[in-house]
Structure formats: structure tokens, C-alpha cells
Design a protein around this motif. Structure first.
Motif, PDB file in Angstrom:
ATOM      1  N   SER A   9      -3.438 -20.488   1.028  1.00 52.35           N
ATOM      2  CA  SER A   9      -4.332 -20.319   2.174  1.00 52.35           C
ATOM      3  C   SER A   9      -3.683 -19.520   3.298  1.00 52.35           C
ATOM      4  O   SER A   9      -4.375 -18.935   4.121  1.00 52.35           O
ATOM      5  CB  SER A   9      -4.760 -21.693   2.705  1.00 52.35           C
ATOM      6  N   HIS A  21      -9.539 -20.027  -8.977  1.00 49.23           N
ATOM      7  CA  HIS A  21     -10.047 -21.370  -9.259  1.00 49.23           C
ATOM      8  C   HIS A  21      -9.664 -21.821 -10.662  1.00 49.23           C
ATOM      9  O   HIS A  21      -9.160 -22.933 -10.840  1.00 49.23           O
ATOM     10  CB  HIS A  21     -11.558 -21.389  -9.101  1.00 49.23           C
ATOM     11  N   HIS A  40     -12.721 -17.420  -6.098  1.00 46.98           N
ATOM     12  CA  HIS A  40     -13.715 -17.452  -5.022  1.00 46.98           C
ATOM     13  C   HIS A  40     -13.025 -17.212  -3.690  1.00 46.98           C
ATOM     14  O   HIS A  40     -11.815 -17.382  -3.541  1.00 46.98           O
ATOM     15  CB  HIS A  40     -14.492 -18.776  -5.006  1.00 46.98           C
ATOM     16  N   HIS A  41     -13.820 -16.794  -2.719  1.00 48.92           N
ATOM     17  CA  HIS A  41     -13.264 -16.489  -1.400  1.00 48.92           C
ATOM     18  C   HIS A  41     -12.715 -17.754  -0.764  1.00 48.92           C
ATOM     19  O   HIS A  41     -13.240 -18.849  -0.962  1.00 48.92           O
ATOM     20  CB  HIS A  41     -14.341 -15.864  -0.516  1.00 48.92           C
ATOM     21  N   GLN A  88     -12.915 -18.789   2.138  1.00 49.10           N
ATOM     22  CA  GLN A  88     -13.840 -19.405   3.083  1.00 49.10           C
ATOM     23  C   GLN A  88     -14.742 -20.408   2.379  1.00 49.10           C
ATOM     24  O   GLN A  88     -14.777 -21.569   2.730  1.00 49.10           O
ATOM     25  CB  GLN A  88     -14.656 -18.306   3.764  1.00 49.10           C
ATOM     26  N   TYR A  89     -15.491 -19.995   1.395  1.00 49.90           N
ATOM     27  CA  TYR A  89     -16.276 -20.883   0.534  1.00 49.90           C
ATOM     28  C   TYR A  89     -16.995 -20.101  -0.555  1.00 49.90           C
ATOM     29  O   TYR A  89     -17.187 -20.584  -1.652  1.00 49.90           O
ATOM     30  CB  TYR A  89     -17.292 -21.704   1.341  1.00 49.90           C
ATOM     31  N   TYR A  90     -17.404 -18.902  -0.300  1.00 40.18           N
ATOM     32  CA  TYR A  90     -18.005 -18.023  -1.295  1.00 40.18           C
ATOM     33  C   TYR A  90     -17.817 -16.626  -0.761  1.00 40.18           C
ATOM     34  O   TYR A  90     -17.429 -16.455   0.399  1.00 40.18           O
ATOM     35  CB  TYR A  90     -19.478 -18.401  -1.523  1.00 40.18           C
ATOM     36  N   ASN A 118     -18.064 -15.679  -5.180  1.00 38.09           N
ATOM     37  CA  ASN A 118     -17.274 -15.943  -6.380  1.00 38.09           C
ATOM     38  C   ASN A 118     -17.259 -14.691  -7.250  1.00 38.09           C
ATOM     39  O   ASN A 118     -18.276 -14.005  -7.387  1.00 38.09           O
ATOM     40  CB  ASN A 118     -17.896 -17.102  -7.157  1.00 38.09           C
ATOM     41  N   VAL A 171     -20.343 -20.700  -5.820  1.00 31.36           N
ATOM     42  CA  VAL A 171     -19.056 -21.001  -6.459  1.00 31.36           C
ATOM     43  C   VAL A 171     -19.312 -21.432  -7.902  1.00 31.36           C
ATOM     44  O   VAL A 171     -20.248 -22.193  -8.172  1.00 31.36           O
ATOM     45  CB  VAL A 171     -18.290 -22.097  -5.694  1.00 31.36           C
ATOM     46  N   GLU A 220     -17.829 -23.342 -11.269  1.00 34.09           N
ATOM     47  CA  GLU A 220     -16.881 -24.413 -11.584  1.00 34.09           C
ATOM     48  C   GLU A 220     -16.468 -24.412 -13.050  1.00 34.09           C
ATOM     49  O   GLU A 220     -15.314 -24.678 -13.375  1.00 34.09           O
ATOM     50  CB  GLU A 220     -17.507 -25.773 -11.240  1.00 34.09           C
ATOM     51  N   ASN A 245     -25.449 -20.601  -3.384  1.00 35.63           N
ATOM     52  CA  ASN A 245     -25.474 -20.949  -1.961  1.00 35.63           C
ATOM     53  C   ASN A 245     -26.849 -20.730  -1.328  1.00 35.63           C
ATOM     54  O   ASN A 245     -27.201 -21.397  -0.361  1.00 35.63           O
ATOM     55  CB  ASN A 245     -24.436 -20.115  -1.203  1.00 35.63           C
ATOM     56  N   CYS A 285     -24.418 -29.096  -8.924  1.00 34.17           N
ATOM     57  CA  CYS A 285     -23.470 -28.144  -9.514  1.00 34.17           C
ATOM     58  C   CYS A 285     -23.377 -28.363 -11.025  1.00 34.17           C
ATOM     59  O   CYS A 285     -23.291 -29.506 -11.496  1.00 34.17           O
ATOM     60  CB  CYS A 285     -22.093 -28.317  -8.891  1.00 34.17           C
TER      61      CYS A 285
END
Length: 758
Positions: free
Chosen positions: A502, A544, A565-566, A568-570, A572, A592, A594, A616, A672
């Protein structure tokens, strides 16, 4: 009163400009300058009324038209500029004498051929057909690559005897062969041509030029490195000498770490375009990469380092190896030159990456079929580790012995002694000869900046230094981003490491492939600066998971599927790589992912990629099937919404499913698809939701229900998990009945332009 006479001043000014043009054409000026000046003058005439007044200009310059057309750049120009030249040739045809007809026809063919090649680079088949007057269907076909589309179109042109199809094939094969090659001493660099800056109305223009380099050691008493360009040491305020000298120092500094070579070197650079007017610092990055390759190859007396011929590069360099930004004013011209060329990758300083991507997206609005990947570089170390730019052969004992032999000029007694010492060293120090020990890496640990590989029995085998402290929890407790697998079929595991850091965008989001002895084989960093809707995402991703598989049931070659994936959160990105780390395809998802699975979905012997996660935009679970031979584009989204990928073509997915929302589904607590498995006649897809996990606290992946799909992705049945039925009853006060089952079975399928429920 008599009629007012026409003002002769504009005509006199044009005559003076024509005289200056003729003087330029007769001089030793650069061919590119002559081309631009010629086209600029006659294009200006096209904008003036009463064209017949300028007939003398065409007659005076007609014998230069053919040489000018042969000197037009073969790459780096928007094909529209070639079409402008075609219009000028037609004007010449209106005034030239009959004796020049053959020259005009030949000149027109040359320009048409260059324009057609340019449109082929851009994937514009219809424009090629229009330009060459081909009477065949020129639809853009969904094929594995732009190259295959171009090859297919040329073959159809040859089959039907279309004009210039043979010449087009020859030109295309010339570039195709180059792009598949690697060179030990050449690298394409993009510059801003300074020679046309004085021409009114002409914008800055980028030029792609092959830069060549070689090196040799200087005498032991030499006190510094020396650089030459085209056999001349250049000095002066606008000279490239200091840029090249900084490149030499940076390359020597990095090579010293590997070679322990303390002697200074002489670096000799050359460019094919001897008349090109080059200035500034943007040659530095290309020069330092070439200098490093020259030092390594010169030391071992064999090309162990080779550079991609499909990459083009620009950027400055400091003596410490830091990459410096180029002038923003010329960046757009450089991106355009790479875009209108056959090159597949452009390397720029990281400081210029965002703006370069912005310029690329503007060009892709005009030519959406052109795929050009832009990479950002921060240091020379990062450049030499990038598999897309540089390939490095293993330094085997044979290579080392050959290098020593070359340096001592084959003195037999010394060679014999060295051979004996080498045998002793090989046996005593090289673990590969210790047949009684388990040397295959299967376990790992992390200490500070070191990744530690261990044998099955827990013995430490080797350490790899990442240069910065690693977040150990990301590599010890989770096995998704670490893979021990035999990629080359030699019975020993390579190690794939997907970084999750990070605090470092440079280190994070990269895949490192290490040999079974801990040597870096290649490094690949997926992802880039992207825009989804109006939101811009930086180049900071995290790996991931990684999956290794094969393209078919009979193939022995393995492929690597990287899911990143980014931070930040997305978004992907799924990236497919060969076992050698070469890029094969990518797919973007606005959410995202999985779960990943490589399996023969259609039972035809060819494997597909199945990926599950969430979207998203809707907060719903999604599932997609991809063809690894045609994997590109982005997930289907609302084109006017905030989750559509900008500058990316629609995805080439075989199937894209959107599952109905569960009772717990919200924008925050999304459903998900977290687990996928293939069992004989069906595909099982497990759906979970974090809300249910927070209620039950039973396990980290609380299931709600599982879909069973056939091999066309149609729903066969739905299997409920006990916690979901219980919580459904607690929230609604009624049991989960058949009507609720039918709601969950109403899966939405993307049909290319709309969603359809089945």
C-alpha cells in the motif's frame, strides 16, 4: 474609370517562397524538412482562389515530386497527412506535362501505400479499402490481434488480385518481422523534430528513430567515460553530449553492481537519420538502456541482453539512474508518433504518464481500434527489469567461462587452471550438484525486504531482495498471490510473487517470476492510469490472485492469469501472460473479481477463463467467460454512467452474467461470486455477502446459495445454504419459498447491446 488592378504583392511573396523552396530542395537539408516544406507550400496554394495563377509553380517543381514522395516518413504520421499529399499530387496532374505522367503515377502509388499501411496500424480496414479502391468486403473482423486482422485482409486482397496488394504485403511483413525481434544494440526512441519549428502553421512533430550503441573498455588510466554520437563528441548549450554522458554514468553505476567493473568505457551512439536535428534531454532514457545493454553484452562477449523492437521510449536520465520528465510541450507529438506507428508499447517517465495517457485517449476517440500500451518508468533499475522492454538470458557457467576466455585471449595454462577451479566451485558451492538435498522451493517466509524460499522440509534455500521492506502479512497468510509451479517443464518450481504494497506504487501490483535458485527471470506490472466515468485512477494496483493453467487439454505450455485491482477499491484488471512473462491479453471489470478458473467450458478441448466477483455499478454478483486467445476490452456498463471505462473498447467476453440481488444486497454490502468450480457436466458458482457473515460469524466466506450452470452458462438449479434460509426468515417473517427461488434464477445475460433475462 478603368477596372482596378489586382494587387501583385501576394503573387510576388509566393514567388519568393517558391524560390526558397527550390533552394531548400537542392540543398543537403534533412529529407523530412524537405517533405514538410513541400507539402506545406502546395497545401497553402490549395486554399487560395484562382488556382490557374499558380500553374508555373507546379511546372517548376514537378520533377521534385517523386523524390519527395519516396522521402515521406514510413511511420509516425497520421494517414490523413498522406491523403493531403495525394490531393497535392492530383493538383500537379492538372498542370504537369504528359512526359511526367509515369512519375506522377509512381508518386501516387507510394503515398497510397504509406497511407494504407498507416490505416492498417490503426485497424481501419474500411479506410484501407477506400484508399486502395479494393472491391472486397473490408469489415473489421473479431480476431485475436490487429496483426491477424491485417494479415487476413492482405491475403484476401492478394486472392482477389486487388491493386498494390503485393506491395502492401511486403511492407507489412517488413514491420511484422521487426516487431517480433529483439536487438542487442538498437532501440527505437521518439523525439520532437526541431527542423520544422520555423515553418508557419506546422505543429511540433514526433519522429521515431532507431538509436544504436556499442561500448568498449578504455585504458586503465582513463579517468572518465567517453561518449560519441555519429563519431563526433558534441559540446555546446544545445548539445546532446551532457545527456549522453549522464546516461553513460547511470549505466556504468548500475552495471558495476552486477559486473564489479571499475574501468571506464567509451560509448559510441549513432542514429540512422544523420540529418535529423535532435536536441534536449529526451534521448537520455533510450541512451542509458542501450548503454547498460552494451556494457553487459560487452562484458560477456555475447548478447545476453536484448531489447524489444516493438517498444519505443522517451525520457531523461540522471547520473544516479532516476528517470526525469520530458518537456510537456512536445509530449503530445511523441505520443502521436508512437500511436501512428506499428509499435505496441510506449515507455515514458512516470512524471509524464498521466498526461501521456490523456493524449492517447484523445487519439483513441478518432481511431478506437488502435491498441497502444503506455508504461511509466521511474528508475533505470525498473527499466532493466521490465520484460516488455528488455530480455536477459541466464548467465550460465558456460557463458562466464567464455567471457573469461575472451579476456585472457585463450592462454592455455590459465584456462586449464580456471577449468579445474570451476569444477571445484561448481561441486562445492552450487546447490544444483547436491543431489541428496531437496532444493525445490515449496514454502516461503518474509523478513524485512527479503522473500525467503524454503524446501518442503523447511530448509532455507535462498533469499530475494526486493529493495524495500515488504508487508509480511500479505505474503505469508494468503496463498492466492504466491505460486510455486513448474513453468518450463524441467521438474523444478519457479516462484510467482504478486506484490501487495500500500505504501509503494512502484513495488506494488507487479508479478515477479523467480527461478528455482532465486534469480529474477522476469517482472510484469499490469494496470495503468485509467479513467472510469469522470473518476481517474492512479497507477497503484495490488495483485489479488494468480492462477496458472494451459490453453488446451493437450498443450504442454502454461499460461499465467493475473488478477489485480486498484488499491482504492476498483477497477479490476485480468492479465494473461505466457510462461516467459509476455503479454497475451487483458480485460477490465468495473468492480472486483474474487474467483478465477481456467477450464474447458464448452468441452471442445480448448480452455476458457471464468471469473467471478461483483459489479460496482449495480452492487450485484457477476460472472464472465473469456477466450484466452481473444481477451480484451472492458465489462458492459451504462455508457453514460460513472463506471464506464474511457478509452477502452467493449469487452470480447464470451458470456457475461449478472445475478439477481439477494435480500442482503446493497451498494455497501454487495453480493459476490466468490467461488467457482467445474464438475463434469456443470459449473458451480457460490454467492456470498458480507452482511450475512457479520450476522453469523461462522466463516470468512459465508455462502448464501450456489448456482449450477450448464456449459452454455444457463441455470440448471439453485442450492440454498442453511444460514441464508434462516436469516431470510428472520428478516421477512416468511420461509424461502418457490417464488423466491424463481426470482434468484432470473439471471441477466449481456447480448452485446442489451441485458436479457433468462
Amino acid at each position: 474609370m478603368g477596372k482596378k488592378s489586382t494587387n501583385p504583392r501576394p503573387i510576388l511573396q509566393l514567388e519568393e517562397k517558391c524560390r526558397q523552396l527550390r533552394t531548400l530542395l537542392q540543398s543537403d537539408a534533412a529529407g523530412y524538412l524537405k517533405c514538410v516544406s513541400f507539402i506545406s507550400f502546395f497545401h497553402h496554394l490549395q486554399t487560395l482562389p484562382q488556382q490557374e495563377r499558380f500553374a508555373s509553380f507546379y511546372i517548376e517543381c514537378v520533377h521534385w515530386l517523386k523524390p519527395i514522395c519516396y522521402q515521406l516518413p514510413q511511420t509516425g504520421w497520421d494517414p490523413v497527412r498522406y491523403e493531403l499529399a495525394l490531393a497535392i499530387i492530383r493538383d500537379f496532374g492538372s498542370y504537369a506535362e504528359a512526359s511526367h505522367t509515369d512519375e506522377l503515377i509512381e508518386a501516387e502509388q507510394q503515398v497510397r501505400l504509406r497511407a494504407a499501411i498507416g490505416y492498417l496500424y490503426l485497424g481501419e480496414s474500411e479506410k484501407v479499402c477506400r484508399l486502395l479502391d479494393w472491391k472486397i468486403a473490408c469489415e473489421d473482423e473479431a480476431m485475436a490481434s490487429e496483426s491477424e486482422q491485417a494479415e487476413n485482409m492482405i491475403q484476401r486482397g492478394l486472392k482477389h488480385g486487388q491493386p498494390l496488394s503485393g506491395e502492401l504485403q511486403e511492407a507489412w511483413q517488413h514491420w511484422s518481422k521487426r516487431l517480433q525481434d529483439y536487438s542487442a544494440d538498437s532501440l527505437a526512441a521518439v523525439f520532437v523534430d526541431q527542423s520544422i519549428s520555423h515553418i508557419p502553421g506546422e505543429q511540433l512533430n514526433g519522429m521515431i528513430i532507431d538509436l544504436h550503441a556499442s561500448s568498449h573498455l578504455r585504458p586503465r588510466d582513463a579517468e572518465e567515460d567517453r561518449v560519441l554520437l555519429n563519431n563526433n563528441v558534441r559540446f555546446g548549450k544545445d548539445s546532446l553530449y551532457w545527456t549522453l554522458l549522464d546516461a553513460a554514468r547511470a549505466a556504468s553505476r548500475l552495471a558495476f553492481v552486477r559486473l564489479r567493473q571499475t574501468r571506464h568505457s567509451s560509448f559510441e551512439y549513432s542514429v540512422d537519420e544523420k540529418e535529423a536535428l535532435l536536441a534536449g534531454s529526451s534521448m537520455g532514457l533510450a541512451a542509458v538502456v542501450l548503454a547498460y545493454a552494451a556494457l553487459i553484452n560487452g562484458h560477456y562477449h555475447t548478447p545476453v541482453v536484448r531489447l524489444s523492437r516493438s517498444a519505443v521510449i522517451t525520457g531523461g536520465i540522471k547520473p544516479d539512474g532516476a528517470v526525469t520528465a520530458v518537456d510537456g510541450g512536445g509530449l503530445a507529438a511523441k505520443v502521436a508518433a508512437a500511436f501512428f506507428s506499428p509499435m505496441s508499447r510506449l515507455f515514458v517517465p512516470s512524471a509524464n504518464l498521466t498526461m501521456a495517457v490523456h493524449h492517447l485517449e484523445k487519439l483513441q476517440l478518432r481511431y478506437p481500434h488502435r491498441l497502444l500500451t503506455i508504461h511509466g518508468l521511474e528508475t533505470l533499475q525498473q527499466a532493466v527489469q521490465d520484460q516488455n522492454l528488455m530480455r536477459q538470458r541466464p548467465i550460465t557457467p558456460v557463458v562466464r567461462t567464455w567471457a573469461v576466455a575472451k579476456r585472457i585471449k585463450y592462454k592455455k595454462s590459465i584456462l586449464a587452471a580456471l577449468a579445474l577451479v570451476a569444477v571445484l566451485i561448481l561441486f562445492s558451492h552450487f546447490k544444483t550438484l547436491h543431489w541428496w538435498r531437496d532444493l525445490n522451493p515449496t514454502g516461503r517466509d518474509v523478513e524485512g525486504q527479503y522473500f525467503i524460499a524454503k524446501s518442503r522440509g523447511g530448509e532455507e534455500l535462498w533469499r530475494y531482495d526486493f529493495g524495500s521492506p515488504l508487508q509480511a502479512v500479505n505474503y505469508i497468510n494468503d496463498e492466492k498471490n504466491i505460486k510455486f509451479t513448474d513453468l518450463d517443464g524441467n521438474g523444478r518450481n519457479e516462484v510467482l510473487i504478486g506484490t501487495r504494497e500500500s505504501g509503494s506504487s512502484e513495488l506494488s501490483g507487479a508479478v515477479y517470476c523467480l527461478s528455482d535458485r532465486g534469480r529474477l527471470l522476469w517482472r510484469y506490472k499490469p494496470g495503468r492510469v485509467m479513467t472510469f466515468g469522470a473518476e481517474r485512477f492512479t497507477d497503484h494496483y495490488t495483485i489479488h490472485n494468480i492462477v496458472v493453467g494451459r490453453l488446451s487439454n493437450t498443450s504442454q505450455e502454461k499460461v499465467i492469469l493475473v488478477n489485480a485491482h486498484h488499491l482504492q477499491y476498483y477497477p479490476n484488471i485480468l492479465t494473461l501472460l505466457t510462461a516467459e512473462g509476455e503479454f497475451s491479453g487483458e480485460y477490465w471489470n468495473s468492480g472486483v473479481l474474487e474467483a478465477l478458473l481456467i477450464t474447458d467450458l464448452h468441452r471442445d478441448g480448448k480452455n476458457e477463463i471464468i471469473a467471478g466477483g461483483y459489479d460496482n455499478e449495480t452492487g450485484r454478483a457477476v460472472l464472465m467467460a473469456l477466450d484466452p486467445l481473444n481477451m480484451s476490452g472492458a465489462s458492459p456498463q451504462n455508457p453514460d454512467g460513472n463506471y464506464i471505462a474511457r478509452g477502452i473498447l467493449p469487452g470480447t467476453q464470451l458470456h457475461y452474467l449478472r445475478f439477481p440481488p439477494s435480500i442482503f444486497s446493497t451498494r455497501i454490502k454487495r453480493d459476490c461470486a466468490y467461488q467457482i468450480s467445474s464438475v463434469d457436466d456443470y459449473i458451480e458458482v457460490a454467492i456470498h455477502n458480507n452482511y450475512l457473515y457479520n450476522l453469523t460469524r461462522s466463516n470468512a466466506q459465508s455462502g448464501m446459495y450456489s448456482y449450477y450452470l450448464d456449459h452454455d452458462m444457463k441455470v440448471i438449479s439453485l442450492n440454498l445454504d442453511d444460514p441464508y434460509e434462516l436469516r431470510f426468515f428472520e428478516l421477512t417473517g416468511k420461509p424461502f419459498g418457490p417464488s423466491e427461488v424463481q426470482k434468484l434464477k432470473r439471471v441477466e445475460y449481456w447480448q452485446g447491446d442489451k441485458w436479457v433475462k433468462r
